[in-house]
Structures are given as structure tokens and as C-alpha cells.
Design a protein around this motif. Structure first.
Motif, PDB file in Angstrom:
ATOM      1  N   PRO A 177      -0.614  -1.914  -2.904  1.00  0.00           N
ATOM      2  CA  PRO A 177      -0.539  -3.158  -3.654  1.00  0.00           C
ATOM      3  C   PRO A 177       0.315  -4.226  -2.965  1.00  0.00           C
ATOM      4  CG  PRO A 177      -0.268  -1.302  -5.110  1.00  0.00           C
ATOM      5  CD  PRO A 177      -0.242  -0.755  -3.697  1.00  0.00           C
ATOM      6  N   VAL A 178      -0.028  -5.482  -3.246  1.00  0.00           N
ATOM      7  CA  VAL A 178       0.651  -6.623  -2.643  1.00  0.00           C
ATOM      8  C   VAL A 178       2.146  -6.585  -2.939  1.00  0.00           C
ATOM      9  CG1 VAL A 178       0.231  -8.115  -4.610  1.00  0.00           C
ATOM     10  CG2 VAL A 178       0.564  -9.133  -2.407  1.00  0.00           C
ATOM     11  N   GLN A 179       2.930  -7.037  -1.994  1.00  0.00           N
ATOM     12  CA  GLN A 179       4.377  -7.105  -2.190  1.00  0.00           C
ATOM     13  C   GLN A 179       4.746  -8.495  -2.697  1.00  0.00           C
ATOM     14  OE1 GLN A 179       6.440  -5.893   1.333  1.00  0.00           O
ATOM     15  NE2 GLN A 179       5.096  -4.173   1.658  1.00  0.00           N
ATOM     16  N   SER A 180       5.744  -8.563  -3.567  1.00  0.00           N
ATOM     17  CA  SER A 180       6.142  -9.843  -4.146  1.00  0.00           C
ATOM     18  C   SER A 180       6.641 -10.813  -3.092  1.00  0.00           C
ATOM     19  CB  SER A 180       7.202  -9.631  -5.222  1.00  0.00           C
ATOM     20  OG  SER A 180       8.352  -9.041  -4.678  1.00  0.00           O
ATOM     21  N   GLY A 181       7.030 -10.348  -1.928  1.00  0.00           N
ATOM     22  CA  GLY A 181       7.489 -11.213  -0.862  1.00  0.00           C
ATOM     23  C   GLY A 181       6.424 -12.194  -0.415  1.00  0.00           C
ATOM     24  N   TRP A 182       5.159 -11.834  -0.547  1.00  0.00           N
ATOM     25  CA  TRP A 182       4.081 -12.735  -0.156  1.00  0.00           C
ATOM     26  C   TRP A 182       4.019 -13.925  -1.092  1.00  0.00           C
ATOM     27  CZ3 TRP A 182       0.200  -8.183   0.429  1.00  0.00           C
ATOM     28  CH2 TRP A 182       0.598  -7.401   1.524  1.00  0.00           C
ATOM     29  N   ARG A 183       4.211 -13.689  -2.376  1.00  0.00           N
ATOM     30  CA  ARG A 183       4.235 -14.803  -3.339  1.00  0.00           C
ATOM     31  C   ARG A 183       5.406 -15.717  -3.006  1.00  0.00           C
ATOM     32  NH1 ARG A 183       5.007 -13.898  -9.691  1.00  0.00           N
ATOM     33  NH2 ARG A 183       2.839 -13.275  -9.622  1.00  0.00           N
ATOM     34  N   GLN A 184       6.569 -15.116  -2.742  1.00  0.00           N
ATOM     35  CA  GLN A 184       7.761 -15.903  -2.414  1.00  0.00           C
ATOM     36  C   GLN A 184       7.548 -16.709  -1.141  1.00  0.00           C
ATOM     37  OE1 GLN A 184      10.575 -16.233  -4.403  1.00  0.00           O
ATOM     38  NE2 GLN A 184      10.871 -17.941  -2.983  1.00  0.00           N
ATOM     39  N   GLY A 218       1.479 -11.192  -7.667  1.00  0.00           N
ATOM     40  CA  GLY A 218       1.127 -12.492  -7.130  1.00  0.00           C
ATOM     41  C   GLY A 218      -0.268 -12.675  -6.592  1.00  0.00           C
ATOM     42  N   ALA A 219      -1.069 -11.625  -6.531  1.00  0.00           N
ATOM     43  CA  ALA A 219      -2.428 -11.794  -6.028  1.00  0.00           C
ATOM     44  C   ALA A 219      -3.268 -12.565  -7.037  1.00  0.00           C
ATOM     45  CB  ALA A 219      -3.067 -10.430  -5.760  1.00  0.00           C
ATOM     46  N   ASP A 220      -4.143 -13.405  -6.528  1.00  0.00           N
ATOM     47  CA  ASP A 220      -5.098 -14.102  -7.379  1.00  0.00           C
ATOM     48  C   ASP A 220      -6.333 -13.243  -7.606  1.00  0.00           C
ATOM     49  OD1 ASP A 220      -3.828 -16.803  -7.693  1.00  0.00           O
ATOM     50  OD2 ASP A 220      -3.909 -16.693  -5.509  1.00  0.00           O
ATOM     51  N   LYS A 240      -1.755 -23.234  -4.178  1.00  0.00           N
ATOM     52  CA  LYS A 240      -2.603 -24.130  -3.395  1.00  0.00           C
ATOM     53  C   LYS A 240      -3.560 -23.325  -2.521  1.00  0.00           C
ATOM     54  CE  LYS A 240       0.674 -27.899  -3.335  1.00  0.00           C
ATOM     55  NZ  LYS A 240       1.590 -28.713  -2.534  1.00  0.00           N
ATOM     56  N   VAL A 241      -3.156 -22.102  -2.204  1.00  0.00           N
ATOM     57  CA  VAL A 241      -4.039 -21.171  -1.509  1.00  0.00           C
ATOM     58  C   VAL A 241      -4.216 -19.967  -2.410  1.00  0.00           C
ATOM     59  CG1 VAL A 241      -3.367 -21.888   0.819  1.00  0.00           C
ATOM     60  CG2 VAL A 241      -2.166 -20.011  -0.267  1.00  0.00           C
ATOM     61  N   LYS A 242      -5.339 -19.329  -2.293  1.00  0.00           N
ATOM     62  CA  LYS A 242      -5.615 -18.133  -3.088  1.00  0.00           C
ATOM     63  C   LYS A 242      -5.240 -16.902  -2.278  1.00  0.00           C
ATOM     64  CE  LYS A 242      -7.296 -20.320  -6.557  1.00  0.00           C
ATOM     65  NZ  LYS A 242      -6.541 -20.412  -7.774  1.00  0.00           N
ATOM     66  N   LEU A 243      -4.509 -16.018  -2.903  1.00  0.00           N
ATOM     67  CA  LEU A 243      -4.082 -14.779  -2.262  1.00  0.00           C
ATOM     68  C   LEU A 243      -4.993 -13.656  -2.745  1.00  0.00           C
ATOM     69  CD1 LEU A 243      -2.015 -13.222  -0.554  1.00  0.00           C
ATOM     70  CD2 LEU A 243      -0.603 -13.020  -2.609  1.00  0.00           C
ATOM     71  N   ILE A 244      -5.763 -13.099  -1.818  1.00  0.00           N
ATOM     72  CA  ILE A 244      -6.678 -11.999  -2.128  1.00  0.00           C
ATOM     73  C   ILE A 244      -6.171 -10.772  -1.396  1.00  0.00           C
ATOM     74  CG2 ILE A 244      -9.044 -11.157  -2.022  1.00  0.00           C
ATOM     75  CD1 ILE A 244      -9.874 -14.165  -1.793  1.00  0.00           C
ATOM     76  N   VAL A 245      -5.891  -9.727  -2.135  1.00  0.00           N
ATOM     77  CA  VAL A 245      -5.356  -8.506  -1.548  1.00  0.00           C
ATOM     78  C   VAL A 245      -6.492  -7.525  -1.291  1.00  0.00           C
ATOM     79  CG1 VAL A 245      -3.835  -6.542  -1.929  1.00  0.00           C
ATOM     80  CG2 VAL A 245      -3.148  -8.805  -2.671  1.00  0.00           C
ATOM     81  N   SER A 246      -6.481  -6.947  -0.111  1.00  0.00           N
ATOM     82  CA  SER A 246      -7.498  -5.985   0.281  1.00  0.00           C
ATOM     83  C   SER A 246      -6.827  -4.838   1.016  1.00  0.00           C
ATOM     84  CB  SER A 246      -8.517  -6.658   1.202  1.00  0.00           C
ATOM     85  OG  SER A 246      -9.466  -5.729   1.650  1.00  0.00           O
ATOM     86  N   GLY A 247      -7.248  -3.643   0.729  1.00  0.00           N
ATOM     87  CA  GLY A 247      -6.704  -2.475   1.409  1.00  0.00           C
ATOM     88  C   GLY A 247      -5.867  -1.646   0.460  1.00  0.00           C
ATOM     89  N   GLY A 248      -6.287  -0.447   0.186  1.00  0.00           N
ATOM     90  CA  GLY A 248      -5.525   0.432  -0.683  1.00  0.00           C
ATOM     91  C   GLY A 248      -5.803   0.249  -2.163  1.00  0.00           C
ATOM     92  N   ILE A 249      -6.731  -0.615  -2.531  1.00  0.00           N
ATOM     93  CA  ILE A 249      -7.069  -0.797  -3.936  1.00  0.00           C
ATOM     94  C   ILE A 249      -8.067   0.296  -4.315  1.00  0.00           C
ATOM     95  CG2 ILE A 249      -8.049  -2.352  -5.667  1.00  0.00           C
ATOM     96  CD1 ILE A 249      -5.421  -3.379  -4.414  1.00  0.00           C
ATOM     97  N   MET A 272      -6.444 -17.067   1.469  1.00  0.00           N
ATOM     98  CA  MET A 272      -5.717 -16.173   2.326  1.00  0.00           C
ATOM     99  C   MET A 272      -6.025 -14.748   1.881  1.00  0.00           C
ATOM    100  SD  MET A 272      -1.595 -15.622   2.576  1.00  0.00           S
ATOM    101  CE  MET A 272      -1.296 -17.119   3.447  1.00  0.00           C
ATOM    102  N   ILE A 273      -6.451 -13.920   2.794  1.00  0.00           N
ATOM    103  CA  ILE A 273      -6.690 -12.513   2.494  1.00  0.00           C
ATOM    104  C   ILE A 273      -5.595 -11.717   3.171  1.00  0.00           C
ATOM    105  CG2 ILE A 273      -8.224 -10.538   2.800  1.00  0.00           C
ATOM    106  CD1 ILE A 273     -10.553 -12.473   2.665  1.00  0.00           C
ATOM    107  N   VAL A 274      -4.950 -10.876   2.397  1.00  0.00           N
ATOM    108  CA  VAL A 274      -3.888 -10.038   2.920  1.00  0.00           C
ATOM    109  C   VAL A 274      -4.352  -8.602   2.872  1.00  0.00           C
ATOM    110  CG1 VAL A 274      -1.517  -9.280   2.604  1.00  0.00           C
ATOM    111  CG2 VAL A 274      -2.140 -11.640   2.120  1.00  0.00           C
TER     112      VAL A 274
END
Length: 172
Positions: A8-15, A47-49, A25-34, A1-3
């Protein structure tokens, strides 16, 4: 999953992933603003992987260099605006298929700048993890963070700096 986010990623996505039984079970990849190691560390802690960079890598390669300001102005923009890459007329020769423009990119110099940027980004993120008492960047967690504004504390669900208060989770 790419967000994609504007920061930076919000903790709500991990929740949300945990609530769906999909966390890890899915990988969280954060993109944008890094942009820097702090953005990487915050994203991992929340929570990003992994993180993905785009604009920052293009800038490291030499895109939007102010010494080509006149050419950016002729395109109706300015160096640093990042809004004409999709047009294929990048004066720096990086995001174009135009053979004449693409000859402007020195791949050796660009590669060195990009490698330097990635090294500094990595070292900065690792330094932040160590400052939090972690041996690895992947060991960062929300408890290692504080927010500098009430809004950021509420969005990330981490305490406001200098307090233990998380907006929306009880009295200050």
C-alpha cells in the motif's frame, strides 16, 4: 501519477505532493501489491486517488492455476510463481498471443471470476470504510489506520496498534 509499490501507498507520497503544491492537482494511482479490499482501503486512506490491479486480476481470470502445474514446470517455473507471463507461453492462455494456448481461456468463465473478484474487492474496501465510521471509501484518511509492526508504523506514519505512538515522532 502512477506509483508502483510492493504494498500500500505510503503517506509520504501525499506529503511530497502537498510540499510541491501538487496535491489534488495530480492524481495518485497506486499499483503493485494490491490484492484485496484492505490493500485498497489502506491505499486510499494514505492518499491514493485510485488503485490499479494487475496480477490479482490475472489470477482471478485463471492464470497460474495449479491444475496446469506440469506445464508450468516444463517452462522452468511453478504455478503461482508469476514469472513467465512475459514469455508469451502462458499455459492458461491468458497472457499469450499463441492461438493454440489462447483457446484455453474461456472468456465467459474468466469474466465471471474477474467480476466476482472485483465485487468482493469493492465490498471489502467499503466494509472497512464503514467500520471506520466513513460513509464512503474516499473519506478514509491516515487517522483511520494503525500499523501492526513498528516498521509499518514508521513507513506509513500511522500509530502502532494499541498505542498513539508513531515511530520517529516522539516518545512512546
Amino acid at each position: 501519477m502512477i506509483v508502483r509499490s510492493s504494498g500500500p501507498v505510503q503517506s509520504g507520497w501525499r506529503q511530497a505532493l502537498q510540499d510541491l503544491g501538487l496535491h489534488r492537482k495530480v492524481k495518485l494511482i497506486v499499483s503493485g501489491g494490491i490484492r484485496n479490499g484492505a490493500d485498497v482501503a489502506k491505499s486510499i486512506a494514505l492518499g491514493a486517488d485510485a488503485v490499479s490491479i494487475g496480477t490479482a486480476a490475472l489470477i482471478a481470470l485463471g492464470d497460474n492455476d495449479p491444475h496446469r502445474e506440469d506445464e508450468y514446470r516444463r517452462l522452468g517455473t511453478t504455478a503461482g510463481a508469476y514469472d513467465d507471463w512475459h514469455e508469451g507461453r502462458d499455459p492458461a492462455g491468458i497472457t499469450t498471443q499463441d492461438p493454440q494456448l489462447s483457446r484455453r481461456l474461456d472468456p465467459i468463465a474468466g469474466g465471471r471470476r474477474l467480476a466476482n473478484y472485483l465485487s468482493v474487492l469493492t465490498l471489502e474496501a467499503q466494509t472497512i470504510a464503514r467500520a471506520c465510521g466513513k460513509s464512503q471509501l474516499s473519506n478514509l484518511e491516515p487517522e483511520d489506520l494503525v500499523a501492526l509492526t513498528v516498521e509499518a508504523a514508521a513507513m506509513a506514519q500511522v500509530p502502532l496498534a494499541g498505542t498513539e505512538w508513531i515511530p520517529g515522532k516522539g516518545a512512546m
